[in-house]
Design an enzyme around this catalytic site. Sequence first.
Site, PDB file in Angstrom:
ATOM      1  N   ASN A  80       0.804  -1.235   0.000  1.00 47.68           N
ATOM      2  CA  ASN A  80       0.000   0.000   0.000  1.00 47.68           C
ATOM      3  C   ASN A  80       0.829   1.274   0.000  1.00 47.68           C
ATOM      4  O   ASN A  80       0.506   2.247  -0.669  1.00 47.68           O
ATOM      5  CB  ASN A  80      -0.994  -0.009   1.165  1.00 47.68           C
ATOM      6  CG  ASN A  80      -0.308  -0.032   2.507  1.00 47.68           C
ATOM      7  OD1 ASN A  80       0.735  -0.662   2.671  1.00 47.68           O
ATOM      8  ND2 ASN A  80      -0.867   0.655   3.471  1.00 47.68           N
TER       9      ASN A  80
ATOM     10  N   GLU B  85       3.404  -5.400  12.437  1.00 49.12           N
ATOM     11  CA  GLU B  85       2.474  -4.276  12.231  1.00 49.12           C
ATOM     12  C   GLU B  85       1.384  -4.773  11.294  1.00 49.12           C
ATOM     13  O   GLU B  85       1.637  -4.973  10.101  1.00 49.12           O
ATOM     14  CB  GLU B  85       3.206  -3.085  11.600  1.00 49.12           C
ATOM     15  CG  GLU B  85       4.377  -2.562  12.401  1.00 49.12           C
ATOM     16  CD  GLU B  85       3.963  -1.968  13.730  1.00 49.12           C
ATOM     17  OE1 GLU B  85       2.793  -1.560  13.861  1.00 49.12           O
ATOM     18  OE2 GLU B  85       4.798  -1.936  14.644  1.00 49.12           O
TER      19      GLU B  85
ATOM     20  N   CYS C  10      -3.345   1.571   6.368  1.00 50.30           N
ATOM     21  CA  CYS C  10      -3.776   0.836   7.555  1.00 50.30           C
ATOM     22  C   CYS C  10      -4.345   1.772   8.621  1.00 50.30           C
ATOM     23  O   CYS C  10      -5.009   1.325   9.543  1.00 50.30           O
ATOM     24  CB  CYS C  10      -2.606   0.047   8.122  1.00 50.30           C
ATOM     25  SG  CYS C  10      -1.171   1.094   8.417  1.00 50.30           S
TER      26      CYS C  10
ATOM     27  N   GLU D  33       7.183   0.432  16.193  1.00 47.23           N
ATOM     28  CA  GLU D  33       8.237   0.966  15.343  1.00 47.23           C
ATOM     29  C   GLU D  33       8.399   2.447  15.683  1.00 47.23           C
ATOM     30  O   GLU D  33       7.683   2.986  16.503  1.00 47.23           O
ATOM     31  CB  GLU D  33       7.846   0.797  13.869  1.00 47.23           C
ATOM     32  CG  GLU D  33       7.713  -0.657  13.465  1.00 47.23           C
ATOM     33  CD  GLU D  33       7.467  -0.842  11.970  1.00 47.23           C
ATOM     34  OE1 GLU D  33       6.620  -0.134  11.407  1.00 47.23           O
ATOM     35  OE2 GLU D  33       8.148  -1.701  11.376  1.00 47.23           O
TER      36      GLU D  33
HETATM   37  P1  NDP Z   1       0.094  -9.371   3.176  1.00 43.31           P
HETATM   38  O1  NDP Z   1       0.082  -9.852   4.580  1.00 43.31           O
HETATM   39  O2  NDP Z   1      -0.608 -10.167   2.145  1.00 43.31           O
HETATM   40  O3  NDP Z   1       1.587  -9.210   2.650  1.00 43.31           O
HETATM   41  C1  NDP Z   1       2.567  -8.450   3.314  1.00 43.31           C
HETATM   42  C2  NDP Z   1       3.932  -8.947   2.899  1.00 43.31           C
HETATM   43  O4  NDP Z   1       4.115 -10.280   3.416  1.00 43.31           O
HETATM   44  C3  NDP Z   1       4.121  -9.050   1.396  1.00 43.31           C
HETATM   45  O5  NDP Z   1       5.458  -8.747   1.077  1.00 43.31           O
HETATM   46  C4  NDP Z   1       3.787 -10.501   1.141  1.00 43.31           C
HETATM   47  O6  NDP Z   1       4.294 -10.993  -0.071  1.00 43.31           O
HETATM   48  C5  NDP Z   1       4.434 -11.157   2.346  1.00 43.31           C
HETATM   49  N1  NDP Z   1       3.934 -12.483   2.658  1.00 43.31           N
HETATM   50  C6  NDP Z   1       2.794 -13.114   2.239  1.00 43.31           C
HETATM   51  N2  NDP Z   1       2.722 -14.359   2.747  1.00 43.31           N
HETATM   52  C7  NDP Z   1       3.825 -14.547   3.503  1.00 43.31           C
HETATM   53  C8  NDP Z   1       4.321 -15.629   4.305  1.00 43.31           C
HETATM   54  N3  NDP Z   1       3.662 -16.782   4.426  1.00 43.31           N
HETATM   55  N4  NDP Z   1       5.478 -15.444   4.972  1.00 43.31           N
HETATM   56  C9  NDP Z   1       6.156 -14.281   4.898  1.00 43.31           C
HETATM   57  N5  NDP Z   1       5.745 -13.246   4.137  1.00 43.31           N
HETATM   58  C10 NDP Z   1       4.601 -13.358   3.459  1.00 43.31           C
HETATM   59  O7  NDP Z   1      -0.426  -7.878   3.219  1.00 43.31           O
HETATM   60  P2  NDP Z   1      -0.707  -6.934   1.990  1.00 43.31           P
HETATM   61  O8  NDP Z   1       0.523  -6.775   1.159  1.00 43.31           O
HETATM   62  O9  NDP Z   1      -1.984  -7.382   1.368  1.00 43.31           O
HETATM   63  O10 NDP Z   1      -0.910  -5.521   2.735  1.00 43.31           O
HETATM   64  C11 NDP Z   1      -2.125  -5.105   3.250  1.00 43.31           C
HETATM   65  C12 NDP Z   1      -2.188  -5.361   4.735  1.00 43.31           C
HETATM   66  O11 NDP Z   1      -1.122  -4.693   5.381  1.00 43.31           O
HETATM   67  C13 NDP Z   1      -3.444  -4.828   5.357  1.00 43.31           C
HETATM   68  O12 NDP Z   1      -3.973  -5.773   6.249  1.00 43.31           O
HETATM   69  C14 NDP Z   1      -2.968  -3.608   6.126  1.00 43.31           C
HETATM   70  O13 NDP Z   1      -3.762  -3.260   7.222  1.00 43.31           O
HETATM   71  C15 NDP Z   1      -1.610  -4.029   6.539  1.00 43.31           C
HETATM   72  N6  NDP Z   1      -0.798  -2.866   6.846  1.00 43.31           N
HETATM   73  C16 NDP Z   1      -0.470  -2.614   8.163  1.00 43.31           C
HETATM   74  C17 NDP Z   1       0.251  -1.485   8.493  1.00 43.31           C
HETATM   75  C18 NDP Z   1       0.658  -1.210   9.915  1.00 43.31           C
HETATM   76  O14 NDP Z   1       1.550  -0.397  10.114  1.00 43.31           O
HETATM   77  N7  NDP Z   1       0.070  -1.846  10.912  1.00 43.31           N
HETATM   78  C19 NDP Z   1       0.662  -0.530   7.465  1.00 43.31           C
HETATM   79  C20 NDP Z   1       0.283  -0.898   6.137  1.00 43.31           C
HETATM   80  C21 NDP Z   1      -0.423  -2.039   5.845  1.00 43.31           C
HETATM   81  P3  NDP Z   1       3.322 -11.006  -1.375  1.00 43.31           P
HETATM   82  O15 NDP Z   1       3.052  -9.594  -1.699  1.00 43.31           O
HETATM   83  O16 NDP Z   1       4.118 -11.689  -2.399  1.00 43.31           O
HETATM   84  O17 NDP Z   1       2.106 -11.774  -0.976  1.00 43.31           O
END
Ligand code: NDP
Length: 482
Positions: free
Chosen positions: A150, A248, A282, A462
Site C-alpha cells: 500500500n 504491524e 492501515c 516501530e
Molecule cells: P500481506 O500480509 O498479504 O503481505 C505483506 C507482505 O508479506 C508481502 O510482502 C507478502 O508478499 C508477504 N507475505 C505473504 N505471505 C507470507 C508468508 N507466508 N510469509 C512471509 N511473508 C509473506 O499484506 P498486503 O501486502 O496485502 O498488505 C495489506 C495489509 O497490510 C493490510 O492488512 C494492512 O492493514 C496491513 N498494513 C499494516 C500497516 C501497519 O503499520 N500496521 C501498514 C500498512 C499495511 P506477497 O506480496 O508476495 O504476498
Amino acid sequence: MQKILNYINGALVEPASKQYIDNVDPSTGKVYSLCPDSDAQDIEAAYKAAEAAFEGWSNTPAEKRSKVMLRIAELLEKNLDKFAEAETIDQGKPLWLSQNGEIPRAISNIHFFATAIEHYASEAHPMGEHAINYTTRTPIGVVGCISPWNLPLYLFTWKIAPAIASGNCVVAKPSEVTPMTAYLLSEICIEAGLPKGVLNIVHGLGPKVGSAMTVHPGIKAISFTGGTRTGAEIARVAAPMFKKLSLELGGKNPNMIFADCDFDKMLTETVRSSFLNQGEICLCGSRIFVERPIYEKFKKAFVEKVKAELVVGDPLDPKTKTGAIVSQMHFDKVLSYIELAKQEGGTILCGGKSIQPTGRCATGWFIEPTVIEGLAYDCRTNQEEIFGPVVTITPFDTEEEVLMMANSTEYGLASVLWTENLTRAHRLAGKIKAGIVWINCWLLRDLRTPFGGVKSSGVGREGGWEALRFFTEAKNVCIKIS
Ligand code: NDP
C-alpha cells in the site's frame, strides 16, 4: 520489457530460478515489467552475503554508517520525480501523493534513522558505592524485513533504515505486487557506496520468499508489516525459533465525531482520513461514528464533499484525487465487501461501484469512494478490514456507546477523535484500545513517536528509539566496585 532484479551482495542479479512474475500497472491492468520469482536459494544467497558483511558493518562507526545512509537519502531526493512516477505506475496512487507524500517520507525515514543513530545511547545504573551496571545495545546480526503494497517505498524504508543504521545486515522482501521502487532503491544503494551485503533485496511471492526468510535459522529477527493472517503465520513459524518479532498488522479504525467539534476542520480531515490513497492505508478511519445531533448535517456535507472533490481517474492526471486499486484481486475483494454491506442492510449514500475511465485507463481497476449507512456496529462490514475506498457512518448518543462500538473489533491500530472538549478528549484517549489516538487531526506523524497497534493489529512498536531497540540486543554488565 523491463526486468526487475534482485540486489544481493552489492550486485543486481537474476533469481536462481530465472523465472519472473508479471508486474501490472493497476491503472491499465496491463503487464509493464517483470518481477523475479525468487525462492529459498535466493534467500540463502542473500543471507550468506549479509552474514559475511555483518562483522565489517557492525564495527563501522555510527558516524560512517550515517554518512552512507545520508548519501542514499540525498540521491533519492535528487531522483524524487523518477521515484514518484515509478511508485504511481506500480501502485496506482495519484502522482501528487507520490510526489508530496510517499517519496518525501521515504527520504525522511532514511534521514531520520541516519541521524538518530549518532545520538543513540545506552544506559548506566549505578548502585551507590557497591556496583555499577552498564547496558550495551549491539546489533542483532542478519535481520529480515517484509513490507506490503500500500505504501511501498515508505514502509520498506521505515524498516530497513533503522535496521542498517543500528549495524545489522538485512535481507528484505518488498511486496511482489509493488516491487519497482525497492528495485530502484537498490540501484541508488550501489551508487551511494553502501558496502556489499549490508542490504539485500529479494523479490518474489510471500509464501516462497517471505516464508523462506521466516524459517531461516540465521535470520534472527523479522520486522513485518502486512495482513493479520500473514502476521499470525509468521509468528507461528518464528516464535518457536525465538526470533525477535515486530508485527504491524491490519486495522479497522474508528473515527469518533462529537457534536462540539470544529465542523469544517473535521469534515476536511475526515474526507482525507477516509479515502487518502484509495483508503489503502492501515490508519484510515473506516468506521465513522457521529454524535446524533450533527449526524444528518454531517451525512449531507460529507457525501456532497466526497462526490464533489474526490475525482477518480488516471493517477498521472494532476486532477485525480483517487487513483487505481492496486490489483485485480484487491479490486474484487473491495467490491465483494460492498455487496456484503448491501446484504447486511446497508444503504449506499455514494459510490458503491467500479468505474471505467475513458482513454489510457479504460482497462484499469477503479472504485468510486463509497459511503454506507444503516449497518449494525457488529456486522461483518463493520468488523472486517476492507482496506479500500469504503467507509460506514453510524450515529451514537453517549460516550459509553461510541467507546463500546469503537473497541468492538479484533483490531486496535489507530483511532481518531473530534471534540473541542479537552477533558473528554483525554478521558476517551485513555479508554480507546488502540496504539495511536489522533485528536482533532489525522496522520500527523512525528517519526520519534511509537508506532503500532494492540490486539490483532500487531505486536511491538516501530519509530524512534523503539525501532532502534528492536534492532539491537541489550546486554547488562554489572561490576562490583566495593
Ligand atoms: P500481506 O500480509 O498479504 O503481505 C505483506 C507482505 O508479506 C508481502 O510482502 C507478502 O508478499 C508477504 N507475505 C505473504 N505471505 C507470507 C508468508 N507466508 N510469509 C512471509 N511473508 C509473506 O499484506 P498486503 O501486502 O496485502 O498488505 C495489506 C495489509 O497490510 C493490510 O492488512 C494492512 O492493514 C496491513 N498494513 C499494516 C500497516 C501497519 O503499520 N500496521 C501498514 C500498512 C499495511 P506477497 O506480496 O508476495 O504476498
